[in-house]
Design an enzyme around this catalytic site. Structure first.
Site, mmCIF file in Angstrom:
data_model
loop_
_atom_site.group_PDB
_atom_site.id
_atom_site.type_symbol
_atom_site.label_atom_id
_atom_site.label_comp_id
_atom_site.label_asym_id
_atom_site.label_seq_id
_atom_site.Cartn_x
_atom_site.Cartn_y
_atom_site.Cartn_z
ATOM 1 N N ILE A 112 -69.498 -82.112 16.714
ATOM 2 C CA ILE A 112 -68.308 -81.870 17.522
ATOM 3 C C ILE A 112 -67.830 -80.430 17.312
ATOM 4 O O ILE A 112 -67.627 -79.988 16.182
ATOM 5 C CB ILE A 112 -67.177 -82.850 17.141
ATOM 6 C CG1 ILE A 112 -67.658 -84.297 17.314
ATOM 7 C CG2 ILE A 112 -65.940 -82.591 17.994
ATOM 8 C CD1 ILE A 112 -66.661 -85.327 16.821
ATOM 9 N N GLY A 155 -68.414 -73.989 11.842
ATOM 10 C CA GLY A 155 -67.854 -75.241 11.337
ATOM 11 C C GLY A 155 -67.269 -76.130 12.419
ATOM 12 O O GLY A 155 -67.214 -75.780 13.582
ATOM 13 N N SER A 156 -66.839 -77.290 12.049
ATOM 14 C CA SER A 156 -66.175 -78.243 12.928
ATOM 15 C C SER A 156 -66.265 -79.633 12.318
ATOM 16 O O SER A 156 -65.788 -79.846 11.210
ATOM 17 C CB SER A 156 -66.758 -78.230 14.338
ATOM 18 O OG SER A 156 -65.899 -78.938 15.184
ATOM 19 N N ARG A 157 -66.941 -80.575 13.011
ATOM 20 C CA ARG A 157 -66.984 -81.945 12.506
ATOM 21 C C ARG A 157 -68.289 -82.609 12.897
ATOM 22 O O ARG A 157 -68.841 -82.358 13.961
ATOM 23 C CB ARG A 157 -65.812 -82.751 13.081
ATOM 24 C CG ARG A 157 -65.493 -83.998 12.276
ATOM 25 C CD ARG A 157 -64.284 -84.686 12.825
ATOM 26 N NE ARG A 157 -64.624 -85.773 13.733
ATOM 27 C CZ ARG A 157 -63.806 -86.276 14.645
ATOM 28 N NH1 ARG A 157 -62.612 -85.773 14.813
ATOM 29 N NH2 ARG A 157 -64.186 -87.270 15.411
#
Length: 218
Positions: free
Chosen positions: A157, A187-189
């Site tokens: 995501i 980055g993120s999820r």
């Protein structure tokens, strides 16, 4: 607790390489830093640019590092470096483990199990921060793997900064557990859906290391 659940990185002596998919961001930054440094002695303007450009280039090299890992033995291992943000039972019996990746984490994601990539789907969406509930509608890449545990779904995501997900593998590829499968820039999820009956070994707030941290419990 089994040693395979440790969260400490175990990078091999082979060193650190740069992630595939980093060049569109990294090359212009490094080139700007190198050019401004070369001209800094003769130009005050170049000298003023050299310091922030060099700092940014160093930051990019850190952001896009891709260390070798000694892959943990276990049924399901973490696909991402980060912190477990939530563990949520799903309506269909699966359990979603959401791992938040900060800009300081390694951004390369790895296969949680060995198997075959049955689908890789890009889904357009927004770019709100990944820790926000509205991130459920963010841009994403949805992976499905045919594994010994059946179908495993994993979702990369994008977030407020991470606006580009770079899959490394096409549909039909056979993957080894811990193999690099893609990059989320900055980055993120990553969400991983565990099949019904698979017990989660990690806890909310626990740090994870891709290819190293064991996600399930025997």
């Amino acid at each position: 607790m089994p040693h395979s659940q440790t969260s400490a990185p175990r990078d091999s002596r082979a060193g650190v390489r740069l992630a595939r998919g980093a060049s569109p961001w990294l090359l212009p930054t490094v080139a700007t830093a190198a050019l401004s440094l070369a001209r800094a002695r003769r130009s005050g303007a170049a000298k003023a640019v050299a310091v922030p450009a060099t700092a940014l280039a160093a930051g990019m090299l850190w952001f896009f590092r891709d260390p070798e890992r000694e892959i943990t033995q276990g049924r399901v291992i973490s696909p991402a470096d980060g912190v477990v943000q939530s563990i949520m039972p799903w309506k269909d019996g699966r359990t979603r483990v959401a791992i938040f990746m900060s800009p300081l984490n390694v951004h390369v994601n790895r296969a949680p199990l060995a198997g075959t990539v049955t689908s890789v789907e890009h889904v357009p969406g927004g770019f709100v921060p990944a820790f926000n509930k509205e991130s459920e509608n963010n841009e994403r890449v949805v992976w499905h793997f045919d594994t010994e545990l059946g179908d495993i779904e994993m979702i990369q995501i994008a977030g407020a900064v991470a606006r580009r997900i770079v899959p490394y593998l096409p549909q039909g590829t056979k993957v080894e557990q811990g193999e690099r499968i893609g990059l989320i820039r900055f980055g993120s999820r990553v969400d991983l859906y565990l099949p019904e009956g698979v017990e989660v070994a990690v806890e909310v707030g626990q740090k994870t290391v891709a290819g190293v941290t064991r996600i399930d419990r025997d």
